[in-house]
Design a protein around this motif. Sequence first.
Motif, PDB file in Angstrom:
ATOM      1  N   HIS A  68      37.220  55.882 158.907  1.00  0.00           N
ATOM      2  CA  HIS A  68      37.812  56.904 158.037  1.00  0.00           C
ATOM      3  C   HIS A  68      39.113  56.420 157.402  1.00  0.00           C
ATOM      4  CE1 HIS A  68      35.751  60.984 158.877  1.00  0.00           C
ATOM      5  NE2 HIS A  68      34.941  60.042 159.337  1.00  0.00           N
ATOM      6  N   HIS A 127      35.080  54.857 164.574  1.00  0.00           N
ATOM      7  CA  HIS A 127      35.006  55.969 163.621  1.00  0.00           C
ATOM      8  C   HIS A 127      36.355  56.219 162.938  1.00  0.00           C
ATOM      9  CE1 HIS A 127      33.544  60.398 162.942  1.00  0.00           C
ATOM     10  NE2 HIS A 127      33.334  59.646 161.884  1.00  0.00           N
ATOM     11  N   CYS A 156      31.938  65.728 158.049  1.00  0.00           N
ATOM     12  CA  CYS A 156      31.481  64.493 158.687  1.00  0.00           C
ATOM     13  C   CYS A 156      30.414  64.837 159.717  1.00  0.00           C
ATOM     14  CB  CYS A 156      32.703  63.841 159.357  1.00  0.00           C
ATOM     15  SG  CYS A 156      32.320  62.459 160.439  1.00  0.00           S
TER      16      CYS A 156
HETATM   17 ZN   LIG Z   1      33.012  60.425 159.967  1.00  0.00          ZN
END
Ligand SMILES: [Zn+2]
Length: 162
Positions: free
Chosen positions: A57, A53, A125
């Motif tokens: 990003h 993750h 998110c």
């Molecule tokens: Zn995310």
Amino acid sequence: MDKVATFEVDHTQLKPGVYVSRQDRVGNEIVTTFDVRVTAPYQEAPLSPEVLHTLEHLGAVYLRGKSPLAGQILYWGPMGCQTGFDLLVSGEVSVQKIVEVLHQTFLFVADFEGEIPGAQFAWQCGNYKLHDLQEAKQAAQQFADVLLNWREQDSMYPRRTN
Ligand SMILES: [Zn+2]
């Protein structure tokens, strides 16, 4: 049912690196899907969801915002098997160029300090606390070193013939 071509790639023979997964013509553009394989399936541990993750990003921050290919990046996202990322790029891009840009991308992550963009508030998110910056920086440095020695001829998938 038609076979999905990438399921014929021999994943047990994949080394960390960058592979040309496929090329499609969309209208007048060529779209290339690159397989950005960060860890070797079955030979190394897959990336944790947190590391995946964070690389997603921060990779997006560089690829879409700072890289010389910023305007051509169509998609950057993690594979469900947690061993790498799919990168879709429009226009003619050589393997050498994409490897150079990915090298810069992973160095950007390796050197990153501060708050991860899109990870401060829930509205930004779908799982905003799922990050591990320190481990992601380490994985990024390791993969940047791999890319230094990656050559165009390495970017062909190993295939199963039977
Ligand atoms: Zn995310």
